[in-house]
Design an enzyme around this catalytic site. Structure first.
Site, PDB file in Angstrom:
ATOM      1  N   ARG A  31     -22.360 -26.164  -8.912  1.00 58.78           N
ATOM      2  CA  ARG A  31     -22.400 -25.921  -7.464  1.00 58.78           C
ATOM      3  C   ARG A  31     -21.330 -24.933  -7.013  1.00 58.78           C
ATOM      4  NH1 ARG A  31     -25.030 -29.918  -3.793  1.00 58.78           N
ATOM      5  NH2 ARG A  31     -26.725 -30.718  -5.068  1.00 58.78           N
ATOM      6  N   ARG A  88     -20.872 -25.050   0.034  1.00 58.19           N
ATOM      7  CA  ARG A  88     -20.233 -25.199   1.346  1.00 58.19           C
ATOM      8  C   ARG A  88     -18.719 -25.177   1.354  1.00 58.19           C
ATOM      9  NH1 ARG A  88     -23.665 -30.297   3.137  1.00 58.19           N
ATOM     10  NH2 ARG A  88     -23.500 -30.495   0.880  1.00 58.19           N
ATOM     11  N   ARG A 102     -25.307 -18.838   5.049  1.00 61.73           N
ATOM     12  CA  ARG A 102     -26.301 -19.867   5.342  1.00 61.73           C
ATOM     13  C   ARG A 102     -26.637 -19.847   6.833  1.00 61.73           C
ATOM     14  NH1 ARG A 102     -25.142 -25.078   6.653  1.00 61.73           N
ATOM     15  NH2 ARG A 102     -26.612 -26.743   6.131  1.00 61.73           N
ATOM     16  N   ASP A 123     -32.497 -24.674  -5.574  1.00 64.33           N
ATOM     17  CA  ASP A 123     -32.346 -26.125  -5.603  1.00 64.33           C
ATOM     18  C   ASP A 123     -33.363 -26.716  -6.565  1.00 64.33           C
ATOM     19  OD1 ASP A 123     -30.794 -28.312  -3.977  1.00 64.33           O
ATOM     20  OD2 ASP A 123     -32.796 -29.099  -4.343  1.00 64.33           O
ATOM     21  N   TYR A 126     -36.788 -38.300  -6.079  1.00 58.36           N
ATOM     22  CA  TYR A 126     -36.948 -37.783  -4.711  1.00 58.36           C
ATOM     23  C   TYR A 126     -38.424 -37.773  -4.307  1.00 58.36           C
ATOM     24  CZ  TYR A 126     -32.082 -36.369  -5.222  1.00 58.36           C
ATOM     25  OH  TYR A 126     -30.719 -36.382  -5.418  1.00 58.36           O
TER      26      TYR A 126
HETATM   27  O1  CP3 Z   1     -24.673 -24.859  -8.941  1.00 59.38           O
HETATM   28  C1  CP3 Z   1     -25.009 -23.999  -8.089  1.00 59.38           C
HETATM   29  O2  CP3 Z   1     -24.165 -23.325  -7.452  1.00 59.38           O
HETATM   30  C2  CP3 Z   1     -26.480 -23.689  -7.902  1.00 59.38           C
HETATM   31  C3  CP3 Z   1     -27.121 -24.265  -6.775  1.00 59.38           C
HETATM   32  C4  CP3 Z   1     -27.587 -25.708  -6.757  1.00 59.38           C
HETATM   33  C5  CP3 Z   1     -27.830 -26.388  -5.544  1.00 59.38           C
HETATM   34  N1  CP3 Z   1     -28.371 -27.617  -5.830  1.00 59.38           N
HETATM   35  C6  CP3 Z   1     -27.559 -25.831  -4.212  1.00 59.38           C
HETATM   36  C7  CP3 Z   1     -27.518 -26.745  -3.074  1.00 59.38           C
HETATM   37  C8  CP3 Z   1     -27.952 -26.579  -7.792  1.00 59.38           C
HETATM   38  C9  CP3 Z   1     -27.850 -26.382  -9.295  1.00 59.38           C
HETATM   39  C10 CP3 Z   1     -28.445 -27.775  -7.186  1.00 59.38           C
HETATM   40  C11 CP3 Z   1     -28.960 -28.915  -7.973  1.00 59.38           C
HETATM   41  C12 CP3 Z   1     -29.350 -30.159  -7.289  1.00 59.38           C
HETATM   42  N2  CP3 Z   1     -29.949 -30.293  -6.071  1.00 59.38           N
HETATM   43  C13 CP3 Z   1     -29.239 -31.438  -7.851  1.00 59.38           C
HETATM   44  C14 CP3 Z   1     -28.767 -31.743  -9.253  1.00 59.38           C
HETATM   45  C15 CP3 Z   1     -27.316 -31.560  -9.449  1.00 59.38           C
HETATM   46  C16 CP3 Z   1     -26.456 -32.530  -8.744  1.00 59.38           C
HETATM   47  O3  CP3 Z   1     -25.575 -32.057  -8.007  1.00 59.38           O
HETATM   48  O4  CP3 Z   1     -26.607 -33.735  -8.969  1.00 59.38           O
HETATM   49  C17 CP3 Z   1     -29.729 -32.364  -6.922  1.00 59.38           C
HETATM   50  C18 CP3 Z   1     -29.783 -33.874  -7.094  1.00 59.38           C
HETATM   51  C19 CP3 Z   1     -30.183 -31.627  -5.804  1.00 59.38           C
HETATM   52  C20 CP3 Z   1     -30.852 -32.164  -4.587  1.00 59.38           C
HETATM   53  C21 CP3 Z   1     -30.099 -31.824  -3.379  1.00 59.38           C
HETATM   54  N3  CP3 Z   1     -30.021 -30.557  -2.835  1.00 59.38           N
HETATM   55  C22 CP3 Z   1     -29.318 -32.691  -2.589  1.00 59.38           C
HETATM   56  C23 CP3 Z   1     -29.129 -34.165  -2.879  1.00 59.38           C
HETATM   57  C24 CP3 Z   1     -28.790 -31.913  -1.542  1.00 59.38           C
HETATM   58  C25 CP3 Z   1     -27.986 -32.372  -0.380  1.00 59.38           C
HETATM   59  C26 CP3 Z   1     -26.581 -32.445  -0.799  1.00 59.38           C
HETATM   60  C27 CP3 Z   1     -25.656 -32.440   0.377  1.00 59.38           C
HETATM   61  O5  CP3 Z   1     -24.451 -32.577   0.068  1.00 59.38           O
HETATM   62  O6  CP3 Z   1     -26.077 -32.294   1.532  1.00 59.38           O
HETATM   63  C28 CP3 Z   1     -29.207 -30.575  -1.743  1.00 59.38           C
HETATM   64  C29 CP3 Z   1     -28.846 -29.406  -0.915  1.00 59.38           C
HETATM   65  C30 CP3 Z   1     -28.068 -28.328  -1.589  1.00 59.38           C
HETATM   66  N4  CP3 Z   1     -28.400 -27.752  -2.779  1.00 59.38           N
HETATM   67  C31 CP3 Z   1     -26.906 -27.685  -1.085  1.00 59.38           C
HETATM   68  C32 CP3 Z   1     -26.561 -26.678  -2.006  1.00 59.38           C
HETATM   69  C33 CP3 Z   1     -25.438 -25.676  -1.895  1.00 59.38           C
HETATM   70  C34 CP3 Z   1     -26.222 -27.968   0.239  1.00 59.38           C
HETATM   71  C35 CP3 Z   1     -27.114 -27.411   1.292  1.00 59.38           C
HETATM   72  C36 CP3 Z   1     -26.389 -26.891   2.490  1.00 59.38           C
HETATM   73  O7  CP3 Z   1     -25.925 -25.735   2.464  1.00 59.38           O
HETATM   74  O8  CP3 Z   1     -26.332 -27.648   3.467  1.00 59.38           O
END
Ligand code: CP3
Length: 355
Positions: free
Chosen positions: A27, A31, A40, A77, A154
């Site tokens: 990640r 943010r 964003r 994502d 999910y």
């Molecule tokens: O690593 C990276 O920089 C690449 C981008 C990436 C994102 N999500 C961006 C993202 C990757 C590899 C993921 C994977 C992901 N997404 C997983 C598996 C890895 C892990 O962390 O367990 C999972 C379970 C998700 C599903 C998901 N997407 C969730 C649960 C959320 C909400 C999280 C939150 O804190 O609100 C997301 C959204 C998401 N994906 C964000 C980012 C940067 C935040 C979105 C925002 O900008 O508000």
């Protein structure tokens, strides 16, 4: 396409000798970076950011401008795959991801189809091509997908879950139905990752965030078996170079031994397993990636350096280690603390390599 200037990451994944331990951060675009929050806001919302290849490229590059990281990771994502399968992904601020049409019943699972990946996810492949051009051979680009089980949680629960009541119910009461869901998602994910590799991804990681929430036998039947099906069919060589596959099951512990048998090149390890123990579980079959607790980044510079020193010492000498956190970096981290982390890996890791 230009030769890679820095291929430490790919070499470490192949367990080849390197001069220092390469690193990236799960990640790393996100943010905690003010420039990410600005882009964003420009995109409007998170999915619009993912669907815009120019902006997805911009946020992919942001952490690389600040830090000497050894790999870029595609900005997207894992839930774009179920979205492409017709479930209707949306994000509610503060509540995480949700699906308009979750698949809860045997009938709904049976009617799921493998989508036309090029048509539904073409925006991701366009982002991969755009990022490769922008990277211009500086560091390799990692593509990724979620594991079928993690996406499945999910898809079945309709959003984030703590206890996974619906999908665990299926595992016990209708295991063949869950097998079928795993197969359809695995097939879609195989096509999706191969298309990312075609577009220019130089390594791929499968994020299995929730597989280890299952009992070990169910983990093997549903999560491990479906990742195995993907690994078996991935493109493993492109432009004369191996395309390494990393499997990251959070909380795998001793199940790392099973994961090492899949034919993947590397395993991600979270902070609940010492890398020294992980090495015992996997022998010299695969490289390891990890595993500093992301919470360490909330502490002092000294504590961060100590954490890095402990992680490097735990892996010990020799090739096959990619430094990373044990899970994604959280939004509350001070970007200056990430500089401390990166500097520490650069300073402290050469002593573990003889080359
Ligand atoms: O690593 C990276 O920089 C690449 C981008 C990436 C994102 N999500 C961006 C993202 C990757 C590899 C993921 C994977 C992901 N997404 C997983 C598996 C890895 C892990 O962390 O367990 C999972 C379970 C998700 C599903 C998901 N997407 C969730 C649960 C959320 C909400 C999280 C939150 O804190 O609100 C997301 C959204 C998401 N994906 C964000 C980012 C940067 C935040 C979105 C925002 O900008 O508000």
């Amino acid at each position: 396409m230009a030769e890679l200037e820095n291929d430490l990451f790919l070499r470490a994944l192949m367990r080849e000798p390197v001069s220092r331990t390469p690193m990236w951060i799960m990640r790393q675009a996100g943010r905690y970076l003010p420039e990410y929050r600005a882009t964003r806001a420009e995109a409007g919302d998170f999915m619009s950011l993912c669907r815009n290849p120019e902006l997805a490229c911009e946020v992919t590059m942001q952490p690389l401008r600040r830090y000497a990281l050894d790999a870029a990771i595609l900005f997207s994502d894992i839930l774009t795959v179920p979205d492409a399968m017709g479930l209707g992904l949306y994000f509610v601020t503060g509540e995480g991801p949700k699906f308009e049409r979750p698949v809860r019943t045997a009938d709904a699972i049976r009617s799921l189809e493998v989508p036309d990946v090029e048509k539904e996810l073409g925006y991701v492949f366009e982002a991969v091509r755009t990022i490769r051009r922008e990277l211009d051979g500086k560091v390799p680009l990692i593509g990724f997908a979620g594991s079928p089980f993690t996406c499945g949680t999910y898809m079945v629960e309709g959003g984030s879950s703590r206890e996974f009541p619906t999908i665990k119910g299926l595992a016990k009461e209708a295991p063949e139905v869950l097998d079928q869901l795993m197969d359809t998602v695995a097939e879609t994910t195989t096509e999706y990752l191969n298309a990312q590799i075609d577009a220019g991804a130089q390594a791929v990681q499968i994020f299995d965030t929730w597989g280890a929430a299952l009992e070990p036998d169910d983990f093997r039947r549903f999560s491990l078996a479906s990742m195995q099906k993907i690994v078996d069919k991935l493109t493993r060589e492109k432009d004369g170079r191996r395309v390494p596959v990393i499997l990251f099951t959070k909380g795998a512990g001793p199940l790392l031994a099973d994961l090492a048998e899949t034919g993947c090149d590397a395993l991600g390890v979270d902070w609940t397993t010492d890398l020294a123990d992980a090495r015992k579980y996997v022998g010299d079959k695969v490289a390891l990636q990890g595993n500093l607790d992301p919470a360490t980044l909330r502490e002092s510079p000294e504590a961060i350096r100590e954490g890095v020193a402990r992680t490097l010492a735990s892996y010990g000498k020799g090739p096959g280690h990619v430094f990373n956190l044990g899970h994604g970096i959280t939004p509350d981290i001070d970007p200056d603390n990430v500089s401390v982390l990166v500097d520490a890996v650069h300073e402290l890791s050469p002593q573990y390599h003889s080359k």
